[in-house]
Write a protein that holds these residues in place. Sequence first.
Motif, PDB file in Angstrom:
ATOM      1  N   ILE A   1       8.627 -48.637  13.580  1.00 20.77           N
ATOM      2  CA  ILE A   1       9.852 -49.309  14.112  1.00 20.77           C
ATOM      3  C   ILE A   1       9.691 -50.854  14.037  1.00 20.77           C
ATOM      4  O   ILE A   1      10.517 -51.553  13.711  1.00 20.77           O
ATOM      5  CB  ILE A   1      10.025 -48.786  15.512  1.00 20.77           C
ATOM      6  N   GLU A   2       8.629 -51.284  14.581  1.00 18.83           N
ATOM      7  CA  GLU A   2       8.246 -52.665  14.641  1.00 18.83           C
ATOM      8  C   GLU A   2       8.518 -53.190  13.145  1.00 18.83           C
ATOM      9  O   GLU A   2       9.201 -54.357  12.785  1.00 18.83           O
ATOM     10  CB  GLU A   2       7.018 -53.233  15.074  1.00 18.83           C
ATOM     11  N   ILE A   3       7.740 -52.857  12.200  1.00 16.33           N
ATOM     12  CA  ILE A   3       7.632 -53.209  10.690  1.00 16.33           C
ATOM     13  C   ILE A   3       9.310 -52.871  10.392  1.00 16.33           C
ATOM     14  O   ILE A   3       9.601 -54.216   9.408  1.00 16.33           O
ATOM     15  CB  ILE A   3       7.162 -52.046   9.841  1.00 16.33           C
ATOM     16  N   VAL A   4      10.048 -52.009  10.817  1.00 15.38           N
ATOM     17  CA  VAL A   4      11.640 -52.128   9.877  1.00 15.38           C
ATOM     18  C   VAL A   4      12.266 -53.073  10.963  1.00 15.38           C
ATOM     19  O   VAL A   4      13.055 -53.942  10.069  1.00 15.38           O
ATOM     20  CB  VAL A   4      12.045 -50.798  10.325  1.00 15.38           C
ATOM     21  N   ASN A   5      11.973 -53.192  11.950  1.00 15.00           N
ATOM     22  CA  ASN A   5      12.856 -54.429  12.773  1.00 15.00           C
ATOM     23  C   ASN A   5      12.494 -55.781  12.121  1.00 15.00           C
ATOM     24  O   ASN A   5      13.413 -56.902  12.126  1.00 15.00           O
ATOM     25  CB  ASN A   5      12.404 -54.279  14.248  1.00 15.00           C
ATOM     26  N   MET A   6      11.067 -56.378  11.905  1.00 14.54           N
ATOM     27  CA  MET A   6      10.737 -57.500  11.467  1.00 14.54           C
ATOM     28  C   MET A   6      11.422 -57.703   9.902  1.00 14.54           C
ATOM     29  O   MET A   6      11.728 -58.727   9.757  1.00 14.54           O
ATOM     30  CB  MET A   6       9.282 -57.577  11.568  1.00 14.54           C
TER      31      MET A   6
END
Length: 772
Positions: free
Chosen positions: A298-303
């Motif tokens: 989720i963090e990767i996608v958001n960034m």
Amino acid sequence: MAAEQLHVEVYIMNGDERWDCIGMGQVSTIYDEQLQGVCLLVQSESGDSSILQSKIQPNTPYWKKRSTLIVWSEDEYISRALSFQDPEDCQKIWEEICQVQGKEPTVEATQDVLDETEQYDEMLETSYLVQPPSCELGTVGHLADIFNSFFVSPSRKKCLTFILKNGDYIKKLLELFQICENLQNTEELHHLYSIVKGILLLDKTPLFEVMFSDECIMDVIGCLEYDPAGPEPKRHRQFFTQNARLKEVIPITNSELRQKIHQTYRIQYIHDILLPKPSISEENLLPSLKNFIFFNKIEIVNMLQEDDMFLSEIFAQLRDKAINGDKRRELLFFLKEFCEFSQALYPQSKDALLKTLVRLGILPALKVVMSIDDFQVKTATTTIFAYLVEYNPSTIRQFVMGEAQKSKDDELLINVVIEQMICDTDPELSGAMNLMELLRSLLDPETMLILPYEYERHKFLNFFYKYCMDNLIAPLLSSTEKDKDEEDDRFGPDRNKNRPNNYQTARLLGLILELCTFCVQHHTYYIKNYILNEDLLRTVLMLMNSKHTFLLLSAVRFMREMIGLRDEQYNSYIIQGNLFEPVVNAFLANGHRYNILNSAIIELFEYISIRNIKSLVVHVVERFYKAFELIEYVQTFRRLKIKYEQEKDRQSQARKTLHSILYEDTKVMDVKEEMHLSQNRREAVTPPIGNNSDRDEKLTEAETQKMKLHLPKRTSSGGFRFSSSCSDGAGGGMSIPQSSRVATLVDYPDNNEEKEDKEDKTSPSKRPHLSS
């Protein structure tokens, strides 16, 4: 008794049922004359004070736990425990206790008090009794035994977790691993493998945060290389350093993003490769580890989603048809993995992500690469498009409807998808099947929005049947166009010559028919207009000539779905086109084979019989019953005949009833007309009655002659004209001649009345006479 002094820690249970350490010292067993018995004596390490002196009572329950603990309760409120560093020291004291109580030293409890045993187990396992054992090179084997003793129950795991998350214990373990690996101490490395694996299987997020940090994760992977079950160590770290490299298709300037991608890949590798595979009963094994990976994604996608320049550059390069093939594949693989990561998002976040991707131009990019003649590219593109459709099909529909105003028909995204489905070169049509499922999702009315200001179903289905439906059924038309040129012999003896016998073509036509059948089920109005206008069912039934049974079944299923709607427009279309003929011919050609085709066709006629679709029952019986007359292994056709005869009898009875009603009505009308005519005649021959009787008596014969009444006479228009005359011998009486019973209820003016009046004047014999 042993006078040997052994190192020990002394604990006492406090009021909160937690163990408190009251000191460390040397334990021994001695005989105390004052207490008159053997006692456990713990003296401080300096030897100048006593920490514990407890008499070993013959009936006091003692328990030995985890090879290093001895626990007992002196009364209802005081519980004590001794914690040993060395299991051998614990065993020596345990033997002394068992000797005093007359028990075998192999037992774990000196008294059979089950309830209290379970109570003390719970207290020990939920307390923080044990201090972390020291991490030293010579104690790794003992350290592994201690850790293994903690892995046997959830409460002990909880205690171990508390020990490990305080301080830098895990880091000390990994430093010990580096020392053992440098010394090539294989035995110690095997023990460290079991320790690290056990810590991972504790499945605790605070421990993962330490173990998966940049500082520790490669050493964790290194520990997992030394599996005692393997003949030699695996080279997982070598794989990461030499083979598994992050390919930055577009340079990643965000160092935090790059670090997070590396970490997630390595954790996923540990989960999938290095840890044991869960059994069927352990599907939810390691939920915390899965959640750790989940939130990382989720963090990767958001960034990435927040970096518009990065994604825009990817889509721009994909739209460039001159780009190198390897570069295009790398871009697509990155985008595919990005979409896979986004599966971890919540539905609202997925919707926001899709809108961002559409805004930045992902769909035009996919439209370009979908037409590239490269299997890997097509597969990756289909997978990415499937993710997008799954996120929010309405967003995709809005895009393709907007295209209709700016692009040619063959350049529309839906038509490009249809073209790729038709042109799939795989003999099993795996790609075409995936694309067909995507089209089905886009055409499913259940996922279409119905808003007060916008009716998506109406708009999108109008768009699809106007711009795309012709492209979808084009292979169907091309496969049957030769048959369309045939006339009377379309289903005659030579029908084998034009069958679509190519297996791949038949599979494709089967997929198209499956999608068309879905449309019949869900697009009743739109597909009905298309079928009736294009005579689609006739084209579909030409496929009954194929040698592939699955294709014949698809055609029968399509017709069965139409009949199942019980729509009289469909029924009339089938009857007028005589469209049961190819189905009946296929049934007869199948002969006595009891197969799925036989069952499907019988079921079709059975449905007509059960639902008693009268128009189809009549048509089937009148046209085809002779062909079915000898079939006796099912009663379907006999029941059709019975229903047909019942309907025929019912209609005959209805006609008789109607004729009877009409006949009675005619008789009533005749009576009413006669009564009406008689009334008119009476009014015609009765002189008006006045109030002045004297005047009546004084009427002259001339005046009486002027009051002659005309009796009715039929005119050329079918009505009656009234006239009267006085005979020469007229007296006071008056006779009324017989006239016809037929008279019109309304006396319409007749254009020939004047002419008839003249005829009456010249033909006195035609006039009625008044007589006495």
